[in-house]
Design an enzyme around this catalytic site. Structure first.
Site, mmCIF file in Angstrom:
data_model
loop_
_atom_site.group_PDB
_atom_site.id
_atom_site.type_symbol
_atom_site.label_atom_id
_atom_site.label_comp_id
_atom_site.label_asym_id
_atom_site.label_seq_id
_atom_site.Cartn_x
_atom_site.Cartn_y
_atom_site.Cartn_z
ATOM 1 N N HIS A 70 0.829 -1.201 0.000
ATOM 2 C CA HIS A 70 0.000 0.000 0.000
ATOM 3 C C HIS A 70 0.867 1.255 0.000
ATOM 4 O O HIS A 70 0.552 2.248 -0.665
ATOM 5 C CB HIS A 70 -0.926 -0.029 1.215
ATOM 6 C CG HIS A 70 -1.830 1.148 1.312
ATOM 7 N ND1 HIS A 70 -1.888 1.953 2.429
ATOM 8 C CD2 HIS A 70 -2.717 1.670 0.437
ATOM 9 C CE1 HIS A 70 -2.764 2.915 2.226
ATOM 10 N NE2 HIS A 70 -3.288 2.766 1.038
ATOM 11 N N GLU A 73 1.995 1.856 -3.483
ATOM 12 C CA GLU A 73 0.933 2.409 -4.316
ATOM 13 C C GLU A 73 0.919 3.937 -4.224
ATOM 14 O O GLU A 73 0.783 4.644 -5.231
ATOM 15 C CB GLU A 73 -0.418 1.842 -3.885
ATOM 16 C CG GLU A 73 -1.603 2.461 -4.592
ATOM 17 C CD GLU A 73 -2.845 2.534 -3.720
ATOM 18 O OE1 GLU A 73 -3.466 3.620 -3.654
ATOM 19 O OE2 GLU A 73 -3.196 1.523 -3.102
ATOM 20 N N HIS A 74 1.074 4.456 -3.024
ATOM 21 C CA HIS A 74 1.117 5.908 -2.830
ATOM 22 C C HIS A 74 2.366 6.508 -3.486
ATOM 23 O O HIS A 74 2.307 7.539 -4.157
ATOM 24 C CB HIS A 74 1.125 6.242 -1.344
ATOM 25 C CG HIS A 74 -0.216 6.190 -0.699
ATOM 26 N ND1 HIS A 74 -0.824 7.282 -0.129
ATOM 27 C CD2 HIS A 74 -1.082 5.160 -0.521
ATOM 28 C CE1 HIS A 74 -1.999 6.939 0.372
ATOM 29 N NE2 HIS A 74 -2.176 5.652 0.157
ATOM 30 N N GLU A 150 -4.589 8.328 6.805
ATOM 31 C CA GLU A 150 -5.583 7.459 6.166
ATOM 32 C C GLU A 150 -5.996 6.327 7.106
ATOM 33 O O GLU A 150 -7.185 6.008 7.239
ATOM 34 C CB GLU A 150 -5.014 6.886 4.868
ATOM 35 C CG GLU A 150 -5.977 5.976 4.121
ATOM 36 C CD GLU A 150 -5.365 5.384 2.863
ATOM 37 O OE1 GLU A 150 -6.068 4.622 2.169
ATOM 38 O OE2 GLU A 150 -4.179 5.661 2.582
#
Length: 439
Positions: A70, A73-74, A150
């Site tokens: 993840h 991905e950022h 997040e």
């Protein structure tokens, strides 16, 4: 028609498989370097949705790398050797397009939707991101803060919490039970070297799947992908075979019966009761679709009628199945007053047990099948859904069902098959998770 998707043939764009369905044309090529390209040309479209997929998700993270998928991905949106983060964002904004990414437990996809005339730009930018991300140390620290925010946002949502805790409890001891985004502790601890190692290990030509749906020319796209990957420095000249799919064998995992209560100062309690489900490759997955829809898939479903319409105990109640390679989960959800949560949980379980005991009658079966058929057809009317369907078929099942075959599989579900599956699920070890204020 069932289109089998082999892995071991490396060829050129003009030697690929082809098939057509409902007016569209699907083509698949394995390019030099092992890159797979699957397209669905949709007549009458002026736009195209493009996806770059890697068969790597949170289940593939090693100790010390938790949250890296993840995180990565950022970071791929934060800049490359050729582009800044602003350049990447501006490229899509300037043509009215959109770009994003999604990390799952088993795969990652970077995607964009643009006008067909802007597809070359989208290919070039996304290829640049996946081949040439710099993972700049200062940008990484900035994004670490964004991801922590997040995670904090998700932790403030009791609906997210109840689902995360349910999955963790049912699949405890397996990598699929871990949260996709990691935890505050793992994200704080993961170093740049771990994220870089995760990137270099999984992001290469043999692991890349390109899918596109809409106004797209397959042969042209293949050439554009090859050129873009070459600009990124990837070797796409050899006869390397694609990375193999995951072992489809069902996994055996013991579940411990639990009743988990998480105290939160919420106005409404959230409850899930469920158990291990079936894998994404289980032949009974269409039976599962009918079962979940009949139990909690619409306003005429059993849980909706019994819990909301007849008793007024909840606003939202539904049934779900999450299917992965080798494992799955099956759950019944409701949001209700804390004082009513035990009653609601009992009612949800009773509806599952009723199906296990008596099945569903012909009228309910026909109504549920009609709901699924309509949802399926409506769901594939946009290019994004079709792009996703191509990617998931390539990475997970190894077969792509035509729309007609999918509808036939739904129509082939019997009440007896649904009942047998309900019986099996209802006999499995149960886990319940409740989040809210109960005193």
């Amino acid at each position: 028609m069932v289109w089998q998707l082999p892995l071991n043939r490396v060829g050129h764009p003009d030697n690929d498989l082809s098939a057509s369905q409902d007016g569209t044309t699907i083509r698949r090529s394995i390019l030099p370097g092992g890159v797979r390209v699957i397209t669905e040309q949709m007549p009458g479209q002026r736009s195209v949705t493009l996806g770059a997929w890697f068969n790597v998700g949170s289940r593939d993270e090693a100790d010390g790398h938790f949250g890296s998928t993840h995180f990565l991905e950022h970071l791929l949106f934060k800049g490359t050797e050729r582009r800044t983060a602003f350049d990447i964002a501006g490229a899509f904004d300037s043509v009215g397009g959109e770009a994003n990414a999604v990390t799952g437990k088993e795969n990652t996809c970077y995607y964009a939707r643009v006008l067909d005339t802007d597809l070359p730009m989208a290919i070039d930018v996304i290829a640049d991101m996946v081949t040439s991300a710099t993972l700049d140390a200062s940008e990484l620290e900035t994004e670490r803060g964004v991801i922590l925010e997040e995670l904090a946002m998700n932790d403030d949502d009791p609906g997210d919490v109840v689902h995360e805790e349910f999955t963790a409890a049912v699949l405890r001891g397996h990598e699929l039970g871990r949260p996709i985004g990691g935890t505050a502790q793992t994200i704080t601890a993961v170093p740049r070297d771990a994220v870089w190692a995760h990137y270099t290990r999984h992001y290469h030509s043999a692991g890349l799947v390109i899918t596109a749906a809409g106004s797209v020319d397959h042969d042209v796209l293949c050439l554009q992908v090859m050129d873009a990957l070459k600009r990124g420095g990837w070797d796409v000249t050899g006869s390397q075979a694609p990375v193999s799919r995951r072992d489809p064998s069902p996994l055996s995992l013991a579940t411990v019966e639990q009743d988990i209560v998480i105290a939160r100062p919420t106005e409404q309690a959230h409850v899930i009761v469920g158990m291990q489900g079936i894998s994404a490759l289980d032949e009974r997955r269409f039976d599962l679709s009918v079962l979940t829809a009949a139990l909690g898939g619409g306003m005429s479903s059993r849980m909706f009628q019994e819990i909301r319409e007849k008793r007024g105990l909840a606003y939202s109640t539904y049934c779900f199945g999450s299917n992965y390679t080798g494992l799955g989960t099956f759950g019944l959800y409701a949001g209700c007053a804390g004082a009513k949560v035990d009653q609601v949980q009992d009612l949800m379980v009773k509806e599952l047990e009723k199906v296990a005991d008596s099945g569903i009658d012909a009228e309910e079966l026909d109504r549920t099948k009609g709901q699924l058929r309509g949802s399926l057809v409506l769901g594939v009317e946009d290019s994004g859904s079709r792009m996703n369907r191509l990617g998931r078929a390539e990475l997970t099942t190894g077969e792509l069902l035509s729309l007609e075959e999918s509808l036939a599989r739904i129509n082939g579900v019997t009440s007896h098959g649904v009942q047998l599956l309900a019986q099996e699920l209802s006999e499995r070890t149960r886990v319940s998770v409740k989040v809210g204020q109960f005193s």
